[in-house]
Structure formats: structure tokens, C-alpha cells
Design a protein around this motif. Structure first.
Motif, short mmCIF file in Angstrom:
data_model
loop_
_atom_site.label_atom_id
_atom_site.label_comp_id
_atom_site.label_asym_id
_atom_site.label_seq_id
_atom_site.Cartn_x
_atom_site.Cartn_y
_atom_site.Cartn_z
N LEU A 16 -16.14 17.31 -2.44
CA LEU A 16 -16.02 17.18 -3.90
C LEU A 16 -14.80 16.34 -4.26
N GLY A 17 -13.69 16.62 -3.59
CA GLY A 17 -12.46 15.87 -3.86
C GLY A 17 -12.65 14.39 -3.64
N ARG A 18 -13.34 14.03 -2.56
CA ARG A 18 -13.60 12.61 -2.27
C ARG A 18 -14.50 12.00 -3.33
N GLU A 19 -15.58 12.72 -3.68
CA GLU A 19 -16.56 12.20 -4.65
C GLU A 19 -15.89 11.89 -5.99
N TYR A 20 -14.94 12.74 -6.39
CA TYR A 20 -14.31 12.57 -7.69
C TYR A 20 -12.97 11.85 -7.64
N GLN A 21 -12.73 11.11 -6.56
CA GLN A 21 -11.53 10.26 -6.42
C GLN A 21 -10.23 11.02 -6.64
N CYS A 22 -10.10 12.19 -6.00
CA CYS A 22 -8.87 12.97 -6.13
C CYS A 22 -7.89 12.55 -5.06
N SER A 23 -6.59 12.78 -5.34
CA SER A 23 -5.59 12.48 -4.31
C SER A 23 -5.29 13.72 -3.49
N ASP A 24 -5.40 14.91 -4.13
CA ASP A 24 -5.08 16.16 -3.44
C ASP A 24 -6.04 17.26 -3.85
N THR A 29 -4.15 31.19 -2.96
CA THR A 29 -4.46 32.59 -3.24
C THR A 29 -4.03 32.92 -4.67
N ALA A 30 -4.88 33.67 -5.38
CA ALA A 30 -4.61 34.15 -6.75
C ALA A 30 -4.73 33.08 -7.83
N TYR A 31 -5.24 31.89 -7.46
CA TYR A 31 -5.55 30.84 -8.44
C TYR A 31 -6.92 30.27 -8.12
N PRO A 32 -7.59 29.68 -9.10
CA PRO A 32 -8.87 29.04 -8.79
C PRO A 32 -8.66 27.75 -7.99
N PRO A 33 -9.67 27.26 -7.28
CA PRO A 33 -9.56 25.97 -6.57
C PRO A 33 -9.18 24.87 -7.56
N ALA A 34 -8.26 23.99 -7.14
CA ALA A 34 -7.78 22.94 -8.06
C ALA A 34 -7.74 21.60 -7.36
N TRP A 35 -7.69 20.55 -8.16
CA TRP A 35 -7.56 19.20 -7.59
C TRP A 35 -6.59 18.37 -8.41
N ARG A 36 -6.03 17.34 -7.78
CA ARG A 36 -5.15 16.42 -8.50
C ARG A 36 -5.91 15.10 -8.63
N ILE A 106 -5.93 13.72 0.38
CA ILE A 106 -7.13 12.98 0.79
C ILE A 106 -6.71 11.56 1.17
N ILE A 107 -6.89 11.22 2.43
CA ILE A 107 -6.46 9.90 2.92
C ILE A 107 -7.62 8.92 2.77
N ASP A 108 -7.33 7.83 2.10
CA ASP A 108 -8.34 6.78 1.97
C ASP A 108 -8.34 6.03 3.30
N THR A 109 -9.38 6.24 4.12
CA THR A 109 -9.33 5.71 5.48
C THR A 109 -9.41 4.20 5.54
N ASN A 110 -9.86 3.58 4.43
CA ASN A 110 -9.84 2.11 4.53
C ASN A 110 -8.45 1.64 4.11
N ILE A 111 -7.81 0.87 5.00
CA ILE A 111 -6.44 0.43 4.78
C ILE A 111 -6.46 -0.71 3.76
N ARG A 112 -5.70 -0.52 2.68
CA ARG A 112 -5.71 -1.55 1.64
C ARG A 112 -4.67 -2.62 1.93
N SER A 113 -4.97 -3.84 1.50
CA SER A 113 -4.07 -4.95 1.79
C SER A 113 -2.91 -4.97 0.79
N ILE A 114 -1.90 -5.78 1.12
CA ILE A 114 -0.73 -5.92 0.24
C ILE A 114 -1.16 -6.35 -1.16
N GLU A 115 -2.12 -7.30 -1.23
CA GLU A 115 -2.60 -7.77 -2.55
C GLU A 115 -3.34 -6.67 -3.30
N GLU A 116 -4.22 -5.94 -2.59
CA GLU A 116 -5.01 -4.89 -3.25
C GLU A 116 -4.13 -3.85 -3.91
N ILE A 117 -3.03 -3.48 -3.25
CA ILE A 117 -2.15 -2.46 -3.81
C ILE A 117 -1.43 -2.99 -5.03
#
Length: 360
Positions: A16-24, A29-36, A106-117
Motif C-alpha cells: 500500500l505504501g508503495r502504491e500511494y507513493q509514501c516515503s515511510d 502499538t496503541a496507534y492505527p497504521p500510519a504513513w508519511r 520505502i526505498i525507491d530502488t531505481n537510482i535517480r540521476s543528478i538531473e532527475e533530483i
């Protein structure tokens, strides 16, 4: 999933985290599942009940190997790179008063180039072409330092024919050898500490050494020695801007060594990239705001004399070599309509000056 039962396996949340472009992703415990998402932390489902200690223990067991589980029991926390069919994640599991907490980057496995960043190519590429010296990438947690380092290593890998050694905790991006021979070592898996790995590194005949984190005196000292003895060192620090980075490096040393270290740093420093990720106005993710300090004779002189407070002034006059302050970068992003004035003021070093810039 209307009744929001707790999922069976960590992998389902990560998907789910990957599908929704989350970073984390957070499973506490004691909180609902969350994403950044785009820098903002929120529950995945607004009506999900908090996870119980039993839920988080079951989820932790769902992806931890027996030896990792044993290490968690004896140490109380573990950090490692977790890999599944969907990709790689930086995982952290800790025991706390109420139960287990799990956090995944969540690590974006495709390495981005200097220009892309979005890094300035003409100023950054020269930093990668030195045979020795040190280049520092700095910023707060989650400001994209690993992504920038990966882009620099990937560029060197294609641009040079050398031996690159990376020391990471944990290994995030996996590099295939291109022009260079690349070896990656993971702290706690292949070696006990960054310092120990760095000492070993000097015997492995590398040309370029990437140090994932320079947290202590010994690691910083070894990195500077490596930079001085004919290696190009790329390292990261959790500091906000170039002057603070230099103060941080110098402050870890005992007072009686500072003068000698200042000379060492003034000679071996090649550049400092400080960065932040700022939410875009269009709501479409975040953009990179970057400060770049390039070591010129004037900069070296400031470092030698311990006058790091003068660096922002020098950076403003060093535009011809690509120098830019964080505030200047933020102003450019506002002028280009990429980020809001409020964000720029909130993240600026000199808030009064930023206010008056927008009033004029």
C-alpha cells in the motif's frame, strides 16, 4: 476493507505504501497504521482501531527471521534493510513500554540521476571528479541525503574507471558495477561499525569511499585522513547548512587538536551540499531546495581561521562557481511558482530578510 481488520503480513502494508507513493510506513502499538506522504504523517485509514501489542508482535514475527527476532529480544531494537518481492525497505523495529513499533523507509530502488533530483549539474559534477578530498551531503532526517549520495555514486560509477567502496547502515540502493568496481559493506552485517569499516577500507585500495554516516569522532577523523591520503570521500551529516556542518565536524575534536583539524579540513574539503525537501504548491510531492558550498581560497581561509560565520557572505559572492545559499534556493523556488512563500519563510535561515524580500 470496510471493517479494517489488521492485515496478516507486513508486506501487505508495504505494498500500500508503495502504491500511494509514501516515503515511510509506521506500524506502532496503541496507534492505527500510519504513513508519511509528501512529508505529512497521517493514519492510513481514519477509522482503523489502534494496533494492539498482540497485533504488532504478530506483524513483527511475520517478517523477521529467527536470528533477527533473537537480536530484537536481546538488544531491544534492530535496524536493517528488508527486501521482498516489491523492493527494498529500511526497517526499524523497537521494543517500547506498550509493545513493538515498526517503521519502514520505502526505498525507491531505481537510482535517480543528478538531473532527475534537481541538483545543479554544472556545479556538482566537478565535485565527483576529484581524486581526493571530501564531499559532504547534509540535511535533516528524510531530506533525501541517501538519494543524493546514490545519484553521486551512480554518476561516478558511469563516469570513472575506479574502485568504489560504500559503507552503509543498512545498504539501501544496490549498485551494479558499470565503469567502476563497486563493493558495498553493511554495518552490523559485514562489519561492526563505520570506524572499523573505514579502517579496513584503506587497505582495500579504493579510489572512492562513500560513508553512510559520520556520527562520531573516530569516523570523522578516519574520513578526513582518507580524504587527505588520496581517496575521494562522500559522507553525510545531519546538519542544516554549510557553516553548521563545518562547526559540527570541528566540534567533535578535542580543543587542542582544533587548529590542526581546521587546516586539514580547509585543504581536503571539496564541497558541502545541504538540502531540504519542500512541499510543492501543486500538491504533487516535494521538491529539492539545495545549498551548495564550494571550497575556494576564500572559503579555505575562513575555515583555517575558524570564522565559519563569514561563509554565508562568501557564498553570496561565489555564484560563478555555483555557490548558492539555502535562502537563495528557496527564493528561486517561490519565484518559479514551485513552492509557497509561507514554506520559504518557514524553512529560511534569515526569516526577517525573507519577509522583506517578499514585501519589496
Amino acid at each position: 476493507m470496510s471493517d479494517h481488520q489488521v492485515l496478516d503480513h507486513v508486506d501487505q502494508y508495504l505494498q500500500l505504501g508503495r502504491e500511494y507513493q509514501c516515503s515511510d510506513l509506521h506500524l506502532p502499538t496503541a496507534y492505527p497504521p500510519a504513513w508519511r506522504r509528501f512529508g505529512h504523517l497521517s493514519p492510513i485509514w481514519s477509522d482503523h482501531p489502534p494496533l494492539s501489542a498482540t497485533d504488532t508482535e504478530r506483524l513483527a514475527r511475520s517478517f523477521l527471521t529467527d536470528d533477527k527476532w533473537d537480536r530484537l529480544q536481546s538488544h531491544g531494537d534492530i535496524d536493517f534493510a528488508y527486501q521482498n518481492a516489491q523492493g527494498r525497505f529500511r526497517a526499524s523495529v523497537v521494543k517500547q513500554r506498550l509493545g513493538y513499533d515498526m517503521t519502514f523507509r520505502i526505498i525507491d530502488t531505481n537510482i535517480r540521476s543528478i538531473e532527475e533530483i534537481g541538483l545543479p549539474l554544472e556545479s556538482v559534477v566537478p565535485l565527483t571528479r576529484y581524486q581526493n578530498g571530501i564531499v559532504l551531503v547534509t540535511g535533516a532526517v528524510g531530506s533525501g541525503k541517501s538519494t543524493t549520495l546514490a545519484a553521486l555514486v551512480d554518476f561516478i560509477n558511469r563516469d570513472r574507471e575506479d574502485h568504489i567502496l560504500t559503507l552503509e547502515d543498512p545498504i539501501e540502493y544496490v549498485f551494479e558495477s558499470k565503469g567502476c568496481q563497486v563493493n558495498q559493506r553493511e554495518v552490523h552485517t559485514h562489519t561492526d561499525s563505520f570506524a572499523k569499516a573505514l579502517r579496513g577500507a584503506l587497505r582495500e585500495d579504493p579510489d572512492v569511499i562513500m560513508v553512510g554516516e559520520m556520527r562520531d569522532l573516530e569516523t570523522i577523523q578516519l574520513a578526513l585522513t582518507a580524504a587527505e591520503t588520496g581517496h575521494l570521500v562522500l559522507g553525510t551529516l545531519h546538519t542544516g547548512n554549510a557553516p553548521r556542518t563545518l562547526d559540527r565536524v570541528l566540534d567533535v575534536f578535542p580543543t587542542d587538536q582544533r587548529d590542526q583539524i581546521r587546516i586539514m579540513v580547509s585543504e581536503s574539503l571539496r564541497g558541502i551540499l545541504s538540502q531540504q525537501l519542500v512541499p510543492r504548491v501543486d500538491g504533487n510531492g516535494r521538491t529539492l531546495a539545495v545549498e551548495l558550498l564550494v571550497n575556494t581560497p576564500a572559503v579555505a581561509n575562513c575555515i583555517r581561521e575558524g570564522k565559519t560565520f563569514m561563509l554565508p557572505g562568501i557564498m553570496q559572492t561565489g555564484k560563478h562557481v555555483g555557490m548558492v545559499t539555502m535562502d537563495e534556493s528557496l527564493r528561486r523556488l517561490v519565484t518559479a511558482g514551485v513552492i509557497s512563500r509561507e514554506e520559504a519563510i518557514f524553512r529560511s535561515e534569515d526569516k526577517a530578510q525573507m519577509h522583506s524580500f517578499f514585501k519589496s
